[in-house]
Design a protein around this motif. Structure first.
Motif, mmCIF file in Angstrom:
data_model
loop_
_atom_site.group_PDB
_atom_site.id
_atom_site.type_symbol
_atom_site.label_atom_id
_atom_site.label_comp_id
_atom_site.label_asym_id
_atom_site.label_seq_id
_atom_site.Cartn_x
_atom_site.Cartn_y
_atom_site.Cartn_z
ATOM 1 N N ASN A 149 0.815 -1.220 0.000
ATOM 2 C CA ASN A 149 0.000 0.000 0.000
ATOM 3 C C ASN A 149 0.847 1.269 0.000
ATOM 4 N N ARG A 171 -12.885 -5.706 6.106
ATOM 5 C CA ARG A 171 -11.421 -5.677 6.145
ATOM 6 C C ARG A 171 -10.978 -6.379 7.415
ATOM 7 N N LYS A 177 -4.846 -2.410 -1.039
ATOM 8 C CA LYS A 177 -5.678 -1.491 -1.820
ATOM 9 C C LYS A 177 -5.247 -1.600 -3.276
ATOM 10 N N CYS A 195 -16.557 -2.515 3.001
ATOM 11 C CA CYS A 195 -15.540 -1.610 2.453
ATOM 12 C C CYS A 195 -14.825 -2.187 1.234
ATOM 13 N N ASP A 198 -13.811 -0.294 -2.051
ATOM 14 C CA ASP A 198 -12.726 0.681 -1.941
ATOM 15 C C ASP A 198 -11.361 0.021 -2.108
ATOM 16 N N TYR A 199 -11.305 -1.305 -1.956
ATOM 17 C CA TYR A 199 -10.031 -2.012 -2.033
ATOM 18 C C TYR A 199 -9.860 -2.800 -3.327
#
Length: 492
Positions: A149, A171, A177, A195, A198-199
């Motif tokens: 990341n 997560r 990511k 989430c 978003d990843y």
């Protein structure tokens, strides 16, 4: 690479499809792994054509095996590729061991993870943990995630970004990511929940040439709203049509100080094709609404008795935008709650419904997670942790159709497999968007769509209009911008 399919499965179901392909249809596991690695390699070459130096970070199991296939194909193509492993390669077994052996046999070098990545790498490939992860990422794996990341290179995740639970989308401690994720065999629920979006970055799918018979006996957890749904549900109008053919929507709401919500809802209903739109609102707002949008028919409502003649003329009720929580709002709630017409309930109508719960088979409710929490008497965080269970519980408790709004809005109609909307964008997180959705769905009901169909098409049309409106930038997008794009969406 294939178009994203409609069906979305649990991890256990994807494993069953994989098992059926291997055991019942005679496709060797290493053949599937080779196809997965090839699909990932070709996707990387298309998406990152300028990346000439790759580093593949491998773990154990099939996810690591996929990574070794990617590395071997990259080396064959002249790419400078290196492989880091977080496990002893001698501990690998089955197809992963075969993939490792093939890479090494062609001159590939595998180095143990020592806490650092190749600083000059232009593409990092995450092949560490995949879809089997059920506990928090820890130890050297967590350090590798952090290093990926922090690196300047683009990132491609194999199947599922490391650290994302492939069932829930949560997560687990930390997660890679990615700029792009290539997933195989079947879409996993967790790629669309919590989430995870978003990843994942851009999501691509490859079915690995597995016969459809392998999926025939496996039930999906939910389905993506089909790309053709809006087109099929809204065919061209016949030339002899008149406004009476497209229904009369009554918007009920707009308590003192909140005329904007009913204005947005009413205009969205018009733009979505309703023949007539009336608004029952606080007396102070009626004249203002008529002046700003003359196509709307506002009516001053002081008491529940004023609402009765308006209800009699309506085909569909859009209830709740700007309603408020006053005594006036309570009286309107009591009047609408006993009406049997098809209806869409949102905003403060849901506050009153949580106070006085009832089931209605002809009603669509459209809560956001906070409202869903009130309706189910659960914390918002618990709703978000298992959105699929929440939308099903809403439908079971309140009847009709439930739409749980948010990133990846979910729709449940009881016996039907739940659906998810994968369109939309973060720019839509602004005031009035829910009022617009209520108007769109109500208009579709007025035009003759069933409750379930109106919810599906309405949610998708709303999201697509939001995506079009966001083409000039997500930040600063307002609900009126979305309304302006509706005509193109509902006239495919």
């Amino acid at each position: 690479m294939q178009t994203l399919p409609a069906n979305i499965y649990s991890v256990a179901s994807v494993r069953e499809i994989d098992r059926t392909a291997i055991e019942d249809h005679g496709i060797p596991g290493y053949t599937l792994m080779s196809r997965a690695g090839a699909a990932t390699f070709h996707a990387a070459r298309r998406r990152f054509p300028d990346a000439k130096r790759w580093q593949v970070v491998c773990g154990a199991g099939n996810n690591g095996g996929d990574g070794y296939v990617v590395a071997r194909l990259a080396a064959q193509d002249g790419i400078v590729v290196s492989v880091l492993t977080l496990v002893d390669p001698e501990s690998l077994s089955g197809d992963a061991a075969t993939a490792y052996g093939d890479f090494v046999a062609e001159g590939g070098v595998v180095m143990r993870w020592r806490g650092e990545l190749d600083a000059e790498a232009e593409l990092l490939v995450d092949a560490m943990l995949g879809s089997g992860l059920e506990r928090d990422v820890a130890g050297e794996f967590a350090k590798a995630v952090a290093a990926i990341n922090e690196h300047a290179a683009r990132v491609l995740a194999v199947d599922v970004p490391t650290g994302i639970n492939a069932d829930s989308g949560a997560r687990l401690g930390c997660a890679v990511k990615a700029d792009m994720t290539v997933t195989f065999v079947g879409l996993k629920t967790g790629l669309f929940l919590d989430c995870a979006p978003d990843y994942c970055g851009e999501l691509l799918f490859e079915g690995l040439e597995i016969p459809e018979q392998c999926r025939a006996g496996v039930s999906p957890e939910f389905r993506r709203i089909d790309d053709a749904l809006v087109r099929d549900a809204l065919p061209p109008r016949r030339r002899a049509a008149h406004k009476g053919d497209f229904g009369h929507v009554l918007v009920v709401g707009g308590g003192d100080g909140m005329p904007g919500a009913v204005r947005l809802c009413g205009e969205a209903a018009l733009r979505a094709g309703a023949g007539l739109v009336s608004i029952a609102t606080a007396p102070t707002h009626a004249a203002v609404l008529a002046a700003t949008r003359p196509e709307l028919m506002p009516h001053a409502v002081e008491a529940a008795a004023d609402l009765e003649p308006l209800l009699e003329k309506a085909d569909v009720i859009a209830f709740g935008p700007g309603l408020g929580r006053s005594d006036w709002a309570r009286l309107l709630f009591e009047a609408v709650a006993t009406d049997a017409r098809a209806a869409v309930w949102d905003a403060d109508a849901l506050h009153w419904l949580a106070q006085q719960p009832n089931r209605a088979d002809a009603r669509i409710i459209t809560p956001h997670p906070g409202e869903a929490g009130a309706l189910l008497q659960k914390p918002t965080a618990e709703i978000q942790t298992d959105r699929l269970a929440a939308v099903q519980a809403l439908q079971q408790r309140y009847g009709g159709v439930a739409v749980l709004k948010g990133s990846g809005s979910l729709i449940s109609a009881g016996a039907e497999v739940p659906s998810i909307c994968t369109s939309g964008n973060p720019g839509m997180a602004s005031a009035g968007m829910g009022d617009v959705l209520t108007g769109i769905i109500a208009a579709l009901l007025a035009q003759g769509l069933s409750l379930h169909q109106a919810a599906l098409v309405g949610v998708e049309a709303h999201a697509r209009a939001g995506d079009t409106a966001a083409s000039k930038g997500q930040r600063g997008l307002i609900a009126s911008d979305l309304i302006a794009e509706l005509r193109d969406v509902i006239n495919p």
